[in-house]
Design a protein around this motif. Structure first.
Motif, PDB file in Angstrom:
ATOM      1  N   GLU A  31      30.452  77.114  15.414  1.00  0.00           N
ATOM      2  CA  GLU A  31      29.851  78.237  16.290  1.00  0.00           C
ATOM      3  C   GLU A  31      30.368  78.085  17.505  1.00  0.00           C
ATOM      4  O   GLU A  31      30.950  78.940  18.497  1.00  0.00           O
ATOM      5  CB  GLU A  31      28.727  78.730  16.189  1.00  0.00           C
ATOM      6  CG  GLU A  31      28.380  80.063  16.827  1.00  0.00           C
ATOM      7  CD  GLU A  31      26.962  80.628  16.870  1.00  0.00           C
ATOM      8  OE1 GLU A  31      26.529  81.447  17.387  1.00  0.00           O
ATOM      9  OE2 GLU A  31      26.351  80.224  15.562  1.00  0.00           O
ATOM     10  N   MET A  48      28.192  88.357  19.030  1.00  0.00           N
ATOM     11  CA  MET A  48      28.933  87.919  18.136  1.00  0.00           C
ATOM     12  C   MET A  48      27.973  87.660  16.966  1.00  0.00           C
ATOM     13  O   MET A  48      26.919  87.464  16.712  1.00  0.00           O
ATOM     14  CB  MET A  48      29.200  86.375  18.317  1.00  0.00           C
ATOM     15  CG  MET A  48      30.066  85.651  17.501  1.00  0.00           C
ATOM     16  SD  MET A  48      30.348  84.114  18.390  1.00  0.00           S
ATOM     17  CE  MET A  48      31.419  83.247  16.993  1.00  0.00           C
ATOM     18  N   LEU A  49      28.476  88.341  15.557  1.00  0.00           N
ATOM     19  CA  LEU A  49      28.016  88.491  14.267  1.00  0.00           C
ATOM     20  C   LEU A  49      28.501  87.898  13.138  1.00  0.00           C
ATOM     21  O   LEU A  49      29.708  88.371  13.019  1.00  0.00           O
ATOM     22  CB  LEU A  49      27.216  89.942  14.161  1.00  0.00           C
ATOM     23  CG  LEU A  49      26.714  90.311  12.568  1.00  0.00           C
ATOM     24  CD1 LEU A  49      25.433  89.648  12.940  1.00  0.00           C
ATOM     25  CD2 LEU A  49      26.699  91.827  12.546  1.00  0.00           C
ATOM     26  N   LEU A  50      28.069  86.766  12.594  1.00  0.00           N
ATOM     27  CA  LEU A  50      28.578  86.351  11.519  1.00  0.00           C
ATOM     28  C   LEU A  50      28.801  87.383  10.225  1.00  0.00           C
ATOM     29  O   LEU A  50      27.634  88.162   9.897  1.00  0.00           O
ATOM     30  CB  LEU A  50      27.982  85.069  10.955  1.00  0.00           C
ATOM     31  CG  LEU A  50      28.619  84.267   9.816  1.00  0.00           C
ATOM     32  CD1 LEU A  50      29.634  83.897  10.062  1.00  0.00           C
ATOM     33  CD2 LEU A  50      27.560  83.247   9.542  1.00  0.00           C
ATOM     34  N   SER A  53      30.982  83.624   5.265  1.00  0.00           N
ATOM     35  CA  SER A  53      31.537  82.158   5.546  1.00  0.00           C
ATOM     36  C   SER A  53      31.839  81.505   4.171  1.00  0.00           C
ATOM     37  O   SER A  53      31.518  82.122   3.130  1.00  0.00           O
ATOM     38  CB  SER A  53      30.661  81.093   6.244  1.00  0.00           C
ATOM     39  OG  SER A  53      29.440  80.899   5.457  1.00  0.00           O
ATOM     40  N   ALA A  60      35.056  81.099   8.133  1.00  0.00           N
ATOM     41  CA  ALA A  60      34.309  81.630   8.592  1.00  0.00           C
ATOM     42  C   ALA A  60      34.991  83.167   9.150  1.00  0.00           C
ATOM     43  O   ALA A  60      35.995  82.941   9.636  1.00  0.00           O
ATOM     44  CB  ALA A  60      33.110  81.306   9.246  1.00  0.00           C
ATOM     45  N   TRP A  62      33.681  86.357  12.120  1.00  0.00           N
ATOM     46  CA  TRP A  62      32.482  87.075  12.654  1.00  0.00           C
ATOM     47  C   TRP A  62      33.078  88.518  13.209  1.00  0.00           C
ATOM     48  O   TRP A  62      34.349  88.546  13.627  1.00  0.00           O
ATOM     49  CB  TRP A  62      32.322  86.380  14.069  1.00  0.00           C
ATOM     50  CG  TRP A  62      31.764  84.977  13.899  1.00  0.00           C
ATOM     51  CD1 TRP A  62      30.304  84.746  13.851  1.00  0.00           C
ATOM     52  CD2 TRP A  62      32.380  83.663  13.589  1.00  0.00           C
ATOM     53  NE1 TRP A  62      29.956  83.283  13.669  1.00  0.00           N
ATOM     54  CE2 TRP A  62      31.359  82.708  13.440  1.00  0.00           C
ATOM     55  CE3 TRP A  62      33.617  83.241  13.465  1.00  0.00           C
ATOM     56  CZ2 TRP A  62      31.584  81.150  13.150  1.00  0.00           C
ATOM     57  CZ3 TRP A  62      33.878  81.916  13.177  1.00  0.00           C
ATOM     58  CH2 TRP A  62      32.889  80.948  12.984  1.00  0.00           C
ATOM     59  N   LYS A  63      32.080  89.318  13.360  1.00  0.00           N
ATOM     60  CA  LYS A  63      32.565  90.535  14.243  1.00  0.00           C
ATOM     61  C   LYS A  63      31.933  90.411  15.632  1.00  0.00           C
ATOM     62  O   LYS A  63      30.847  90.055  15.859  1.00  0.00           O
ATOM     63  CB  LYS A  63      31.728  91.709  13.671  1.00  0.00           C
ATOM     64  CG  LYS A  63      31.827  93.042  14.250  1.00  0.00           C
ATOM     65  CD  LYS A  63      31.292  94.100  13.637  1.00  0.00           C
ATOM     66  CE  LYS A  63      31.165  95.448  14.567  1.00  0.00           C
ATOM     67  NZ  LYS A  63      30.610  96.687  13.843  1.00  0.00           N
ATOM     68  N   ILE A  64      32.849  90.420  16.634  1.00  0.00           N
ATOM     69  CA  ILE A  64      32.486  90.503  17.894  1.00  0.00           C
ATOM     70  C   ILE A  64      32.509  91.743  18.774  1.00  0.00           C
ATOM     71  O   ILE A  64      33.662  92.467  18.597  1.00  0.00           O
ATOM     72  CB  ILE A  64      33.469  89.220  18.688  1.00  0.00           C
ATOM     73  CG1 ILE A  64      34.868  89.510  18.374  1.00  0.00           C
ATOM     74  CG2 ILE A  64      33.218  87.892  17.976  1.00  0.00           C
ATOM     75  CD1 ILE A  64      35.847  88.536  19.183  1.00  0.00           C
ATOM     76  N   SER A  72      37.499  91.349  15.717  1.00  0.00           N
ATOM     77  CA  SER A  72      37.157  90.442  14.483  1.00  0.00           C
ATOM     78  C   SER A  72      37.910  88.882  14.788  1.00  0.00           C
ATOM     79  O   SER A  72      39.119  88.949  15.078  1.00  0.00           O
ATOM     80  CB  SER A  72      37.771  90.774  13.317  1.00  0.00           C
ATOM     81  OG  SER A  72      37.544  89.785  12.369  1.00  0.00           O
ATOM     82  N   LYS A  74      38.424  85.090  13.130  1.00  0.00           N
ATOM     83  CA  LYS A  74      38.413  84.300  11.807  1.00  0.00           C
ATOM     84  C   LYS A  74      38.954  82.950  11.823  1.00  0.00           C
ATOM     85  O   LYS A  74      40.026  82.894  12.654  1.00  0.00           O
ATOM     86  CB  LYS A  74      39.046  85.204  11.037  1.00  0.00           C
ATOM     87  CG  LYS A  74      38.940  84.678   9.296  1.00  0.00           C
ATOM     88  CD  LYS A  74      39.645  85.920   8.366  1.00  0.00           C
ATOM     89  CE  LYS A  74      39.654  85.206   6.964  1.00  0.00           C
ATOM     90  NZ  LYS A  74      40.304  86.370   5.994  1.00  0.00           N
TER      91      LYS A  74
END
Length: 556
Positions: A31, A48-50, A53, A60, A62-64, A72, A74
């Motif tokens: 992260e 920042m949202l996972l 993964s 992994a 994430w949506k940011i 996104s 990745k």
């Protein structure tokens, strides 16, 4: 933790706290590395949202939430050069305006950043994306139509320089051979674990699936597959390899295809076959109406011919679903046969009852499609090698600059007689080489190695002992000690003077010499003390002088 030296590795073996789901966790170092990667982009990150993964592979997404909207980020889990192939494919299709997420370039204009031994990409977050319905044929038809659009739009793709080309077009025969061999393994394992709960059930049906696999493989060998594959990779385009209800969703304008990091050159119907057979497996019955509706929806977006339909039918008839469900037996046979296989076989055999009835009727639809044109001038090369990597095409690390991948312009159709038309050079004719025989796959069980290390130690110890006995020992002339050549002369001299040698165990030094024990720092002692010196009360023999020794008298 130093982020600069952090290397991404799978974390499947990490011990997690109770309540934490494995695919919703990433190591803290990963992260931190993601936040450092985002520093190379021209936006501010608010949240920042996972999303998910891959702990077994090291990836992994994430949506940011940023100052430029939702995006996104990745981490692609494959090798960097292999990931560059998929990055180029996504750039090619998004540049032509097709429904795949577009890249957000870095400040330097690159479409990716390399960090931690992996490639990182930032793309648009497509909103809204809604999965199509699974319970009716309309949703399945929409998904198949979007898949056909994706395949049709990917034709003509050429990977960027320096990427590792991924192609499965020429490996269909090897794939079938591998499954046939592994079905044989399943039978061998069931015989080896005959006392388990489901071994008898597996042995009762395994011959039927072996016959299906061999029959379909024989039919595949007589199919027009060779002429189709000889058309080349850009002719067929890309297959997603993991297309399903989650990677194809309804969005603005139609079906959007996401998660393209596993795309490769292939006959595109492989994606369609996986989608159809997995849907029938979920339904528990092969519904001919659904199958025909899905194939027809795909045909509208990416037209099929008789040859392609035949390969699709063969791939559907091959026991892929049986193999997919039973292959776990190889990893833990005892537990799998006792606890899981019985229910799996019951479900598979229930679906199998309607499979061949539907396929028999479906085979008649081949005449509804036009015949394809596969001229003999294109011949598939029998030897396939990976793509050539240019020496100057080196992936750039996290803080370096690299020009962005060029956007491919939209090509307008060229009409005959057009003065602006560009003459395309003819493709070279390849010479067909004799094909290799069928590869034999064997289940190899590692042999137990008993006492191998101990045997090597004993042999080395004996060698060093012999070497010590043969070694020539020399003493100083002023010491008055006789020089001995060999062990026998030394023993005779000891017996004559009634002296005993100072024995020293060679066990510990031998272990150190063989690397079995750590060396101990000791003070180096003179080698003279290895042999006990004669006592002062006894006479010491004078230095050995060959001239002073009288010759031996020969006895008759």
């Amino acid at each position: 933790m130093v982020v600069e030296n952090y290397q991404i590795v799978p974390w499947i073996d990490d011990v997690l706290e109770p309540g934490i789901v494995a695919n919703m966790y990433v190591p803290p170092g990963l992260e931190m590395l993601a936040r450092e990667v985002m520093g190379h982009y021209d936006f501010q990150v608010n949240d920042m949202l996972l999303i998910t993964s891959k702990p077994d592979k090291g990836g992994a997404i994430w949506k940011i939430s940023t100052s430029k909207g939702n995006l996104s980020i990745k981490c692609l889990h494959r090798r960097p050069r292999r990931s560059l192939f998929s990055v180029g494919a996504q750039s090619y299709m998004s540049g032509l305006g097709h429904r795949v997420p577009s890249f957000i370039p870095t400040r330097e204009g690159n479409f990716y950043v390399e960090a931690g031994g992996k490639l990182w990409i930032v793309t648009d977050w497509i909103e809204p994306l809604v999965p199509v319905s699974k319970v009716d044929l309309e949703g399945a038809s929409q998904l198949c139509f979007g898949l056909g659009e994706f395949h049709n739009n990917s034709k003509g793709y050429v990977p960027p320089s320096g990427s590792e080309k991924s192609s499965r077009i020429y490996g269909w025969g090897k794939y079938y051979e591998k499954i046939i061999a592994k079905i044989g393994w399943f039978q061998d394992i069931a015989l080896a674990y005959s006392d388990t709960a489901a071994s008898a059930d597996l042995l009762a049906v395994i011959e039927e699936f072996k016959k299906q696999a061999n029959d379909m493989y024989q039919r595949f060998q007589n199919s027009p597959y060779q002429q189709m594959a000889a058309k080349g990779e850009p002719h067929w385009g890309l297959a997603h390899q993991d297309f399903g209800w989650s990677n194809g969703q309804m969005g603005p304008g139609g079906i959007w295809v996401i998660d393209l990091d596993g795309v490769s050159y292939d006959l595109p119907i492989r994606d369609l076959r996986k989608l159809i057979t997995s849907t029938m497996d979920d339904m528990g019955v092969w519904d001919l109406t659904w199958i025909r509706g899905m194939i027809e929806a795909y045909h509208k977006a990416n037209p099929l011919d008789q040859e392609t339909f035949e390969i699709l039918w063969i791939d559907m008839a091959f026991p892929n679903e049986f193999y997919k469900h039973v292959k776990e037996i190889v990893f833990n046979p005892q537990v799998f046969l006792d606890t899981e296989l019985a229910s799996i076989l019951q479900r598979v055999m229930t679906t199998e009852a309607s499979k061949w009835q539907a396929l028999t009727e479906l085979e008649k639809d081949k005449a509804n499609y036009p015949a394809g044109d596969y001229s003999s001038e294109y011949v598939k090369p029998s030897i396939q090698r990976p793509s050539f990597v240019l020496p100057e095409a080196i992936l750039t690390p996290i803080n370096s600059e690299m020009p962005a991948l060029p956007q491919t312009p939209v090509l307008e159709p060229v009409h005959a007689g057009d003065p602006a038309a560009v003459t395309v050079p003819p493709m070279p004719v390849l010479i067909q080489l004799p094909a290799r025989g069928q590869k034999q796959f064997k289940l190899r069980v590692p042999r137990k190695r008993r006492a191998m290390r101990k045997t090597r130690i004993i042999k080395k110890t004996r060698y060093l002992k012999r070497r010590k006995l043969k070694r020539l020992t020399k003493w100083k002339r002023s010491s008055g000690v006789k020089v001995f050549y060999g062990y026998k002369s030394y023993k005779k001299w000891l017996a004559k003077n009634k002296m005993k040698p100072v024995s020293r165990s060679r066990k510990k030094p031998m272990k150190r010499k063989l690397g079995l024990k750590k060396p101990i720092k000791r003070v180096v002692k003179p080698t003279m003390k290895k042999i006990q010196q004669p006592r002062t009360t006894k006479k010491v023999p004078p230095p050995w002088n060959k001239r002073q020794i009288p010759p031996r008298k020969r006895t008759a």
